[in-house]
Scaffold this motif. Structure first.
Motif, PDB file in Angstrom:
ATOM      1  N   ILE A 192       0.916  -1.041  -0.041  1.00 45.00           N
ATOM      2  CA  ILE A 192      -0.034  -0.128  -0.071  1.00 45.00           C
ATOM      3  C   ILE A 192       0.723   1.380  -0.136  1.00 45.00           C
ATOM      4  O   ILE A 192       0.418   2.336  -0.473  1.00 45.00           O
ATOM      5  CB  ILE A 192      -0.883  -0.090   1.348  1.00 45.00           C
ATOM      6  CG1 ILE A 192      -1.807  -1.107   1.279  1.00 45.00           C
ATOM      7  CG2 ILE A 192      -1.719   1.334   1.311  1.00 45.00           C
ATOM      8  CD1 ILE A 192      -2.674  -1.335   2.254  1.00 45.00           C
ATOM      9  N   ALA A 237      -2.470  -1.488  -5.021  1.00 46.52           N
ATOM     10  CA  ALA A 237      -3.328  -1.943  -4.075  1.00 46.52           C
ATOM     11  C   ALA A 237      -4.445  -0.926  -4.025  1.00 46.52           C
ATOM     12  O   ALA A 237      -4.230   0.340  -4.120  1.00 46.52           O
ATOM     13  CB  ALA A 237      -2.897  -1.933  -2.618  1.00 46.52           C
ATOM     14  N   GLN A 239      -6.110   0.295  -1.487  1.00 47.31           N
ATOM     15  CA  GLN A 239      -5.928   1.335  -0.461  1.00 47.31           C
ATOM     16  C   GLN A 239      -4.957   2.408  -0.777  1.00 47.31           C
ATOM     17  O   GLN A 239      -5.051   3.270   0.099  1.00 47.31           O
ATOM     18  CB  GLN A 239      -5.459   0.602   0.880  1.00 47.31           C
ATOM     19  CG  GLN A 239      -6.639  -0.447   1.290  1.00 47.31           C
ATOM     20  CD  GLN A 239      -6.662  -1.738   0.586  1.00 47.31           C
ATOM     21  OE1 GLN A 239      -5.507  -2.210  -0.245  1.00 47.31           O
ATOM     22  NE2 GLN A 239      -7.573  -2.680   0.574  1.00 47.31           N
ATOM     23  N   GLU A 241      -4.405   4.639  -2.838  1.00 48.18           N
ATOM     24  CA  GLU A 241      -5.026   6.095  -3.307  1.00 48.18           C
ATOM     25  C   GLU A 241      -5.705   6.758  -2.040  1.00 48.18           C
ATOM     26  O   GLU A 241      -5.518   8.153  -1.876  1.00 48.18           O
ATOM     27  CB  GLU A 241      -6.096   6.036  -4.145  1.00 48.18           C
ATOM     28  CG  GLU A 241      -5.641   5.790  -5.785  1.00 48.18           C
ATOM     29  CD  GLU A 241      -6.548   5.980  -6.629  1.00 48.18           C
ATOM     30  OE1 GLU A 241      -6.363   6.824  -7.738  1.00 48.18           O
ATOM     31  OE2 GLU A 241      -7.229   5.023  -6.859  1.00 48.18           O
ATOM     32  N   GLY A 242      -6.196   5.897  -1.308  1.00 52.96           N
ATOM     33  CA  GLY A 242      -6.814   6.507   0.106  1.00 52.96           C
ATOM     34  C   GLY A 242      -5.746   7.051   1.148  1.00 52.96           C
ATOM     35  O   GLY A 242      -5.699   8.202   1.623  1.00 52.96           O
ATOM     36  N   LEU A 243      -4.442   6.100   1.150  1.00 55.59           N
ATOM     37  CA  LEU A 243      -3.421   6.543   2.013  1.00 55.59           C
ATOM     38  C   LEU A 243      -2.764   7.846   1.402  1.00 55.59           C
ATOM     39  O   LEU A 243      -2.485   8.714   2.168  1.00 55.59           O
ATOM     40  CB  LEU A 243      -2.361   5.473   1.986  1.00 55.59           C
ATOM     41  CG  LEU A 243      -1.011   5.639   2.706  1.00 55.59           C
ATOM     42  CD1 LEU A 243      -1.376   6.002   4.154  1.00 55.59           C
ATOM     43  CD2 LEU A 243      -0.283   4.638   2.607  1.00 55.59           C
ATOM     44  N   PHE A 283      -4.089   1.602   9.178  1.00 53.56           N
ATOM     45  CA  PHE A 283      -3.842   0.430   8.211  1.00 53.56           C
ATOM     46  C   PHE A 283      -3.171  -0.797   8.673  1.00 53.56           C
ATOM     47  O   PHE A 283      -3.414  -1.746   8.088  1.00 53.56           O
ATOM     48  CB  PHE A 283      -2.937   1.503   7.241  1.00 53.56           C
ATOM     49  CG  PHE A 283      -3.711   2.229   6.260  1.00 53.56           C
ATOM     50  CD1 PHE A 283      -4.103   1.652   5.075  1.00 53.56           C
ATOM     51  CD2 PHE A 283      -4.014   3.753   6.430  1.00 53.56           C
ATOM     52  CE1 PHE A 283      -4.742   2.534   4.140  1.00 53.56           C
ATOM     53  CE2 PHE A 283      -4.746   4.327   5.731  1.00 53.56           C
ATOM     54  CZ  PHE A 283      -5.092   3.770   4.383  1.00 53.56           C
ATOM     55  N   TRP A 333      -5.813  -2.998  10.218  1.00 44.51           N
ATOM     56  CA  TRP A 333      -6.616  -3.531   8.911  1.00 44.51           C
ATOM     57  C   TRP A 333      -5.862  -4.560   8.315  1.00 44.51           C
ATOM     58  O   TRP A 333      -6.314  -5.604   8.261  1.00 44.51           O
ATOM     59  CB  TRP A 333      -7.190  -2.428   7.806  1.00 44.51           C
ATOM     60  CG  TRP A 333      -7.471  -2.983   6.653  1.00 44.51           C
ATOM     61  CD1 TRP A 333      -8.872  -3.341   6.465  1.00 44.51           C
ATOM     62  CD2 TRP A 333      -6.944  -3.324   5.603  1.00 44.51           C
ATOM     63  NE1 TRP A 333      -9.111  -4.196   5.289  1.00 44.51           N
ATOM     64  CE2 TRP A 333      -7.844  -3.808   4.544  1.00 44.51           C
ATOM     65  CE3 TRP A 333      -5.580  -3.206   5.051  1.00 44.51           C
ATOM     66  CZ2 TRP A 333      -7.464  -4.294   3.459  1.00 44.51           C
ATOM     67  CZ3 TRP A 333      -5.098  -3.736   3.776  1.00 44.51           C
ATOM     68  CH2 TRP A 333      -6.087  -4.476   3.017  1.00 44.51           C
ATOM     69  N   SER A 334      -4.496  -4.259   8.119  1.00 44.32           N
ATOM     70  CA  SER A 334      -3.734  -5.183   7.164  1.00 44.32           C
ATOM     71  C   SER A 334      -3.433  -6.469   8.114  1.00 44.32           C
ATOM     72  O   SER A 334      -3.328  -7.512   7.537  1.00 44.32           O
ATOM     73  CB  SER A 334      -2.413  -4.709   7.085  1.00 44.32           C
ATOM     74  OG  SER A 334      -1.473  -5.559   6.374  1.00 44.32           O
ATOM     75  N   VAL A 336      -8.661  -7.723   6.949  1.00 49.72           N
ATOM     76  CA  VAL A 336      -8.602  -7.792   5.305  1.00 49.72           C
ATOM     77  C   VAL A 336      -9.842  -8.490   4.903  1.00 49.72           C
ATOM     78  O   VAL A 336     -10.332  -8.169   3.716  1.00 49.72           O
ATOM     79  CB  VAL A 336      -7.423  -8.437   4.792  1.00 49.72           C
ATOM     80  CG1 VAL A 336      -6.230  -7.474   5.216  1.00 49.72           C
ATOM     81  CG2 VAL A 336      -6.970  -9.524   5.398  1.00 49.72           C
ATOM     82  N   ASN A 355     -15.825  -6.812   5.331  1.00 51.55           N
ATOM     83  CA  ASN A 355     -16.550  -5.758   4.445  1.00 51.55           C
ATOM     84  C   ASN A 355     -17.567  -5.221   5.173  1.00 51.55           C
ATOM     85  O   ASN A 355     -18.239  -5.450   6.029  1.00 51.55           O
ATOM     86  CB  ASN A 355     -17.248  -6.672   3.034  1.00 51.55           C
ATOM     87  CG  ASN A 355     -16.128  -7.362   2.281  1.00 51.55           C
ATOM     88  OD1 ASN A 355     -15.043  -6.714   2.075  1.00 51.55           O
ATOM     89  ND2 ASN A 355     -16.131  -8.662   1.900  1.00 51.55           N
TER      90      ASN A 355
END
Length: 277
Positions: free
Chosen positions: A205, A217, A219, A221-223, A251, A254-255, A259, A262
């Protein structure tokens, strides 16, 4: 079941890398340490013979004590620490059990020389975005919780590194930097031996956000967006680092833990009826 005032390797492994992780004190003898120089993540070496001198610095802290097998040295030091006001536990089975089970171990030969206060010192370019925040997060959570980070003008990184005995990172031509298509975070994960599945997933990410490759990944763009937003919110680089630690904590969790989870609301039509609600 662990004995009183002990913690199992599995329990400790779940705490490593979290913001409220205990302080880890490696008190192996010099002979045992010389046989395997690796360290538990973010742990510090201490001499068990000097515990009456340094125990006061650990008052009111959660401490885990690690010797070779989790026997007399650990139990004695933990008892001294509790006498000094710490919440001290012994790692069950000690370093041998931790290593045998394949938990993360840091390569200390990659650590920069510590300063007079026992801290590693790092220097990089000012106005950090992704890599220059991700790397300090990794170092503080898994390598050296007391690490110092100096953010300076790009043209001065090399000179500051030399004059202040700091390790330069995320600039061209230094050890701690990009290699090929990977970023500095990747380099640190590999060189320190932190190649766990969650950290490798997080590295992907970070790499996607830092090298303009959002395809790596979803994610990424969000990071990147969060990182750019934080850089606009904080003029002070250290304030930005402090604010971003929680972002990388999230993060990482989550990782490591989420993962497969949803979130979908509202539920698909008929879902409530199918579930009997």
């Amino acid at each position: 079941m662990p004995a009183p005032d002990t913690i199992t390797t599995t329990q400790l492994a779940r705490l490593i890398g979290l913001p409220d992780a205990p302080m880890l004190l490696d008190i192996r003898t010099e002979e045992d340490y010389a046989a395997d120089l690796r360290l538990l993540p973010a742990s510090l070496r201490r001499d068990h013979r000097d515990v009456p001198t340094w125990m006061a610095n650990q008052a009111d802290r959660h401490v885990v004590v690690i010797c070779q097998r989790g026997l007399k040295l650990s139990h004695g030091v933990a008892a001294w620490l509790r006498h000094g006001g710490a919440r001290a536990e012994v790692l069950e089975g000690g370093f041998e059990a931790w290593a045998a089970e394949g938990h993360l171990l840091v390569r200390p030969d990659r650590l920069p020389t510590r300063d007079a206060q026992g801290r590693t010192v790092w220097v990089t370019r000012s106005r950090p975005k992704v890599d220059r925040i991700a790397c300090p997060w990794l170092i503080r959570r898994f390598v050296d919780p007391s690490a110092v980070f100096l953010f300076v003008a790009p043209s001065e990184v090399g000179a500051v590194a030399e004059r202040f005995s700091a390790a330069p990172f995320d600039i061209e031509g230094v050890f701690w930097s990009h290699r090929g298509e990977t970023c500095t975070f990747d380099t640190m994960v590999q060189e320190f031996g932190l190649t766990s599945e969650p950290l490798l997933r997080l590295a992907e990410i970070v790499r996607g956000a830092d090298t303009a490759r959002p395809d790596l990944a979803p994610q990424a763009e969000g990071l990147l967006a969060a990182s750019l937003g934080l850089s606009r919110m904080h003029r002070d680089d250290l304030a930005q680092l402090d604010a971003a630690m929680g972002l990388y904590d999230a993060f990482y969790r989550w990782s490591r833990d989420a993962v497969a989870e949803n979130h979908n609301w509202p539920a698909a039509p008929g879902a409530a009826r199918r579930s009997g609600q």
